[in-house]
Design a protein around this motif. Structure first.
Motif, PDB file in Angstrom:
ATOM      1  N   ASP A 137       3.050  -3.389   5.046  1.00  0.00           N
ATOM      2  CA  ASP A 137       2.213  -2.648   4.286  1.00  0.00           C
ATOM      3  C   ASP A 137       1.483  -3.560   3.136  1.00  0.00           C
TER       4      ASP A 137
ATOM      5  N   LEU B 143      -1.147  -5.724   1.614  1.00  0.00           N
ATOM      6  CA  LEU B 143      -2.348  -5.675   1.988  1.00  0.00           C
ATOM      7  C   LEU B 143      -3.104  -7.022   2.334  1.00  0.00           C
TER       8      LEU B 143
ATOM      9  N   TRP C 261      -9.701   1.468   9.351  1.00  0.00           N
ATOM     10  CA  TRP C 261      -8.357   1.350   8.685  1.00  0.00           C
ATOM     11  C   TRP C 261      -8.791   1.203   7.119  1.00  0.00           C
TER      12      TRP C 261
ATOM     13  N   HIS D 205       1.878   3.077  -3.136  1.00  0.00           N
ATOM     14  CA  HIS D 205       0.816   4.020  -3.855  1.00  0.00           C
ATOM     15  C   HIS D 205       0.848   5.381  -3.241  1.00  0.00           C
ATOM     16  N   ILE D 206       1.329   5.500  -1.998  1.00  0.00           N
ATOM     17  CA  ILE D 206       1.249   6.514  -1.137  1.00  0.00           C
ATOM     18  C   ILE D 206       2.629   7.388  -1.140  1.00  0.00           C
TER      19      ILE D 206
ATOM     20  N   HIS E 267      -9.574   4.256   5.551  1.00  0.00           N
ATOM     21  CA  HIS E 267      -8.453   5.348   5.048  1.00  0.00           C
ATOM     22  C   HIS E 267      -7.667   5.024   4.001  1.00  0.00           C
ATOM     23  N   VAL E 268      -7.833   3.484   3.587  1.00  0.00           N
ATOM     24  CA  VAL E 268      -7.012   3.119   2.001  1.00  0.00           C
ATOM     25  C   VAL E 268      -7.929   2.781   1.055  1.00  0.00           C
ATOM     26  N   SER E 269      -9.208   3.339   1.363  1.00  0.00           N
ATOM     27  CA  SER E 269     -10.017   3.004   0.307  1.00  0.00           C
ATOM     28  C   SER E 269      -9.958   3.674  -1.108  1.00  0.00           C
ATOM     29  N   HIS E 270      -9.351   4.630  -1.046  1.00  0.00           N
ATOM     30  CA  HIS E 270      -8.893   5.439  -2.224  1.00  0.00           C
ATOM     31  C   HIS E 270      -8.062   4.503  -3.126  1.00  0.00           C
ATOM     32  N   ILE E 271      -7.099   3.897  -2.360  1.00  0.00           N
ATOM     33  CA  ILE E 271      -6.130   3.137  -3.092  1.00  0.00           C
ATOM     34  C   ILE E 271      -6.633   1.677  -3.664  1.00  0.00           C
TER      35      ILE E 271
ATOM     36  N   LEU F 199       0.713  -1.268   0.003  1.00  0.00           N
ATOM     37  CA  LEU F 199      -0.100  -0.087   0.154  1.00  0.00           C
ATOM     38  C   LEU F 199       0.732   1.459  -0.076  1.00  0.00           C
ATOM     39  N   PHE F 200       1.849   1.233   0.726  1.00  0.00           N
ATOM     40  CA  PHE F 200       2.837   2.512   1.114  1.00  0.00           C
ATOM     41  C   PHE F 200       3.475   2.824  -0.458  1.00  0.00           C
TER      42      PHE F 200
END
Length: 227
Positions: free
Chosen positions: A111, A113, A131, A78-79, A134-138, A75-76
């Motif tokens: 991170d 998933l 939780w 993408h951030i 907060h990551v649903s946009h990804i 995940l990170f």
């Protein structure tokens, strides 16, 4: 097996243990908390995955998630991309895990998933939803990209967004995904390898020397599949 644990297992690199627990996975896919349509989609995905030869399923997974960064399950990426902020975010996430008695092995990246889903499966429902929210946009963008590539994995990401009580604007996300340049073609992969080649001589290699793909050795599929 809970819904989050199941989705984490199905998203993970398909190791041999997956087929040893096939009946349990299919039974868990018929989750009564899902709508009828989603339940059928999840059951169909699970059965189709289990019907594949393990080597074919593994090759499909690698083609989807381990070529290029746009479909990374880290995940990170993408951030933060490859910035230094990612390192601190990793440390903070590990501390959050440890605070609640969740220890990682040396090969696991916090991170990842499916690993996060395994952790959230042990937390209260409201916390798990928060939780994921907060990551649903990804996760939503991963759903759109998977759908654009006509991958059956798209349904797993869509279920996660809905679990977090988020709204999937698949039309807009699919439009965005369709306009993105693909980063998993042989030409792009060759270029990335050339750009990130290891340097020799007096200049020490840094993080940029890492290849763009990642080995499935970091996964925790065996632990996750166990009931």
């Amino acid at each position: 097996m809970s819904l989050l644990k199941l989705v984490g297992v199905l998203l993970d690199y398909p190791q041999d243990e997956l087929w040893q627990h096939g009946d349990e996975l299919v039974a868990a896919a018929a989750d009564p908390g899902l709508t009828g349509a989603r339940r059928q989609q999840l059951v169909d995905f699970t059965r189709e995955l289990l019907a594949k030869d393990p080597l074919a399923a593994q090759d499909q997974w690698l083609s989807m998630f381990d070529r290029g960064r746009s479909m990374s399950l880290l995940l990170f990426e993408h951030i933060h991309g490859e910035s230094r902020d990612r390192g601190q975010a990793m440390v903070d996430l590990i501390e959050a895990y440890r605070k609640n008695g969740f220890e990682l092995s040396a090969k696991e990246l916090p991170d990842y998933l499916p690993l996060l889903l395994e952790y959230l499966d042990q937390r209260p429902l409201a916390e798990a939803r928060d939780w994921l929210h907060h990551v649903s946009h990804i996760v939503g963008l991963l759903a759109a990209r998977a759908g654009e590539r006509q991958s059956p994995y798209a349904v797993l990401f869509e279920i996660l967004v809905e679990f977090a009580e988020g709204k999937l604007e698949l039309g807009a996300l699919r439009q965005r995904a369709s306009e993105e340049p693909r980063d998993d073609t042989p030409e792009v992969m060759d270029r990335l390898w050339e750009e990130e080649a290891v340097r020799f001589g007096t200049e020490a290699p840094d993080e940029s020397c890492s290849p763009p793909t990642r080995t499935p050795a970091r996964h925790a599929a065996t632990r996750q599949v166990q009931p």
